[in-house]
Design a protein around this motif. Structure first.
Motif, short mmCIF file in Angstrom:
data_model
loop_
_atom_site.label_atom_id
_atom_site.label_comp_id
_atom_site.label_asym_id
_atom_site.label_seq_id
_atom_site.Cartn_x
_atom_site.Cartn_y
_atom_site.Cartn_z
N ALA A 36 10.82 37.10 -5.33
CA ALA A 36 10.00 36.82 -6.59
C ALA A 36 10.69 36.84 -7.88
O ALA A 36 11.84 37.45 -8.14
CB ALA A 36 8.94 38.09 -6.56
N VAL A 37 10.10 36.20 -8.86
CA VAL A 37 10.47 36.54 -10.33
C VAL A 37 9.20 36.80 -10.86
O VAL A 37 8.27 36.84 -10.66
CB VAL A 37 10.90 35.04 -10.84
CG1 VAL A 37 12.17 34.70 -10.18
CG2 VAL A 37 9.97 33.90 -10.97
N SER A 38 9.33 37.34 -12.30
CA SER A 38 8.20 37.68 -12.78
C SER A 38 8.26 37.33 -14.37
O SER A 38 9.49 37.20 -14.99
CB SER A 38 7.82 39.24 -12.86
OG SER A 38 8.79 40.00 -13.59
N MET A 39 7.16 37.08 -15.29
CA MET A 39 7.35 36.37 -16.47
C MET A 39 6.44 37.54 -17.34
O MET A 39 5.29 37.71 -16.94
CB MET A 39 6.80 35.10 -16.69
CG MET A 39 7.05 34.69 -18.03
SD MET A 39 6.56 32.95 -18.11
CE MET A 39 8.11 32.34 -18.89
N ALA A 40 6.93 38.24 -18.25
CA ALA A 40 6.08 39.12 -18.91
C ALA A 40 6.10 38.73 -20.46
O ALA A 40 6.85 38.41 -20.82
CB ALA A 40 7.03 40.58 -18.68
N PHE A 41 4.92 39.19 -20.81
CA PHE A 41 4.28 38.82 -22.14
C PHE A 41 4.15 40.31 -22.87
O PHE A 41 3.53 40.92 -22.39
CB PHE A 41 3.17 38.03 -22.45
CG PHE A 41 3.41 36.62 -21.81
CD1 PHE A 41 4.17 35.76 -22.67
CD2 PHE A 41 3.06 36.51 -20.53
CE1 PHE A 41 4.07 34.51 -22.04
CE2 PHE A 41 3.45 35.22 -19.70
CZ PHE A 41 4.04 33.99 -20.52
N PRO A 42 4.71 40.34 -24.30
CA PRO A 42 4.54 41.91 -25.03
C PRO A 42 2.93 41.87 -25.47
O PRO A 42 2.40 40.66 -25.47
CB PRO A 42 5.59 41.49 -26.20
CG PRO A 42 5.78 40.19 -26.36
CD PRO A 42 5.93 39.48 -24.81
N PRO A 43 2.94 43.06 -25.75
CA PRO A 43 1.38 43.22 -26.35
C PRO A 43 0.83 42.25 -27.39
O PRO A 43 -0.38 41.71 -27.37
CB PRO A 43 1.31 44.64 -26.77
CG PRO A 43 2.51 45.37 -25.73
CD PRO A 43 3.25 44.45 -25.80
N PRO A 44 1.76 42.03 -28.35
CA PRO A 44 1.22 40.95 -29.54
C PRO A 44 0.75 39.65 -28.94
O PRO A 44 -0.11 38.92 -29.63
CB PRO A 44 2.33 40.94 -30.47
CG PRO A 44 2.93 42.20 -30.19
CD PRO A 44 3.05 42.50 -28.77
N ALA A 45 1.22 39.39 -27.72
CA ALA A 45 1.05 38.03 -27.33
C ALA A 45 -0.11 37.88 -26.55
O ALA A 45 -0.66 37.00 -25.88
CB ALA A 45 2.39 37.75 -26.52
N THR A 46 -0.69 39.12 -26.10
CA THR A 46 -2.03 38.89 -25.21
C THR A 46 -3.17 39.34 -26.02
O THR A 46 -3.37 39.91 -26.75
CB THR A 46 -1.86 39.99 -23.97
OG1 THR A 46 -1.80 41.24 -24.31
CG2 THR A 46 -0.25 39.84 -23.38
N LEU A 47 -4.59 38.67 -25.06
CA LEU A 47 -5.60 39.07 -25.48
C LEU A 47 -6.06 40.59 -25.54
O LEU A 47 -6.61 41.13 -26.49
CB LEU A 47 -6.86 38.26 -24.85
CG LEU A 47 -6.61 36.74 -25.06
CD1 LEU A 47 -7.64 36.12 -24.17
CD2 LEU A 47 -6.95 36.44 -26.50
N GLU A 48 -5.57 41.36 -24.61
CA GLU A 48 -5.72 42.74 -24.44
C GLU A 48 -5.11 43.73 -25.29
O GLU A 48 -5.25 44.72 -25.35
CB GLU A 48 -5.78 43.11 -22.98
CG GLU A 48 -6.74 42.19 -21.96
CD GLU A 48 -5.67 41.04 -21.51
OE1 GLU A 48 -4.88 40.58 -21.80
OE2 GLU A 48 -6.84 40.10 -21.06
N VAL A 50 -2.10 44.70 -24.46
CA VAL A 50 -1.14 45.24 -23.67
C VAL A 50 -0.06 44.53 -22.90
O VAL A 50 -0.47 43.05 -23.01
CB VAL A 50 -1.92 46.11 -22.58
CG1 VAL A 50 -2.83 47.22 -23.24
CG2 VAL A 50 -2.66 44.99 -21.59
N GLU A 51 0.93 44.56 -22.46
CA GLU A 51 2.16 43.80 -21.66
C GLU A 51 1.23 43.40 -20.67
O GLU A 51 0.74 44.20 -19.74
CB GLU A 51 3.16 44.58 -21.53
CG GLU A 51 4.19 43.64 -20.77
CD GLU A 51 5.66 44.37 -20.52
OE1 GLU A 51 6.37 44.75 -21.58
OE2 GLU A 51 5.98 44.48 -19.54
N VAL A 52 1.46 42.01 -20.47
CA VAL A 52 1.05 41.44 -19.10
C VAL A 52 2.08 40.95 -18.19
O VAL A 52 3.17 39.99 -18.98
CB VAL A 52 -0.02 40.39 -19.56
CG1 VAL A 52 -0.39 39.51 -18.15
CG2 VAL A 52 -1.26 40.82 -20.18
N SER A 53 2.25 41.09 -17.29
CA SER A 53 3.33 40.66 -16.54
C SER A 53 2.83 39.62 -15.12
O SER A 53 1.94 40.35 -14.62
CB SER A 53 4.22 41.64 -15.82
OG SER A 53 5.30 41.05 -15.19
#
Length: 141
Positions: A36-48, A50-53
């Motif tokens: 597996a790999v993952s791609m995470a987005f920091p809180p300012p980049a998400t609608l919620e 919060v960090e989303v991975s």
């Protein structure tokens, strides 16, 4: 040697508005989970806010740079010169980002140094078993 690779990438969020917004993202590969790999987005980049991975198969990343790949929550395809589109499908909707294919290739090359493609099965679960064995040996010495 580190057992985890992280690489910051610039992703361009594709929206219905004419201007695509750049967002920070982090690609991650952990030898303990060699498929597996993952791609995470920091809180300012998400609608919620919060960090989303998102985790997905490393092989999907490889395939998606060459042609359309994926049928589930994560789908990839090449886009123009040196871009790959990554789509994230969720009940709330679909998010699409463009990432430089050269950045993805560099990340994959780095991951190959930890676990060569096709040899993931040799690494799956080994970290867990190594820790267990070390603990057993320590308890009996």
């Amino acid at each position: 040697m580190s057992q985890v690779i992280e690489q910051a990438v610039q992703a361009r969020l594709v929206a219905s508005a004419p201007r695509a917004e750049s967002v920070a993202a982090t690609l991650r590969y952990d030898r303990a989970d060699p498929y597996a790999v993952s791609m995470a987005f920091p809180p300012p980049a998400t609608l919620e806010g919060v960090e989303v991975s998102w985790a997905f198969a490393r092989e999907l990343l490889v395939e998606g740079m060459e042609g359309p790949a994926g049928l589930g929550d994560v789908r990839l395809r090449p886009y123009g010169y040196d871009r790959t589109v990554v789509e994230f499908h969720a009940p709330e909707g679909v998010a699409m980002v463009h990432v430089r294919t050269s950045e993805l290739r560099r990340f994959l090359e780095r991951s190959q140094h930890l676990v060569p493609r096709g040899r993931e099965h040799q690494y799956a679960g080994w970290d867990h078993w190594d820790r267990e064995l070390a603990q057993l040996l320590e308890e009996h010495s």
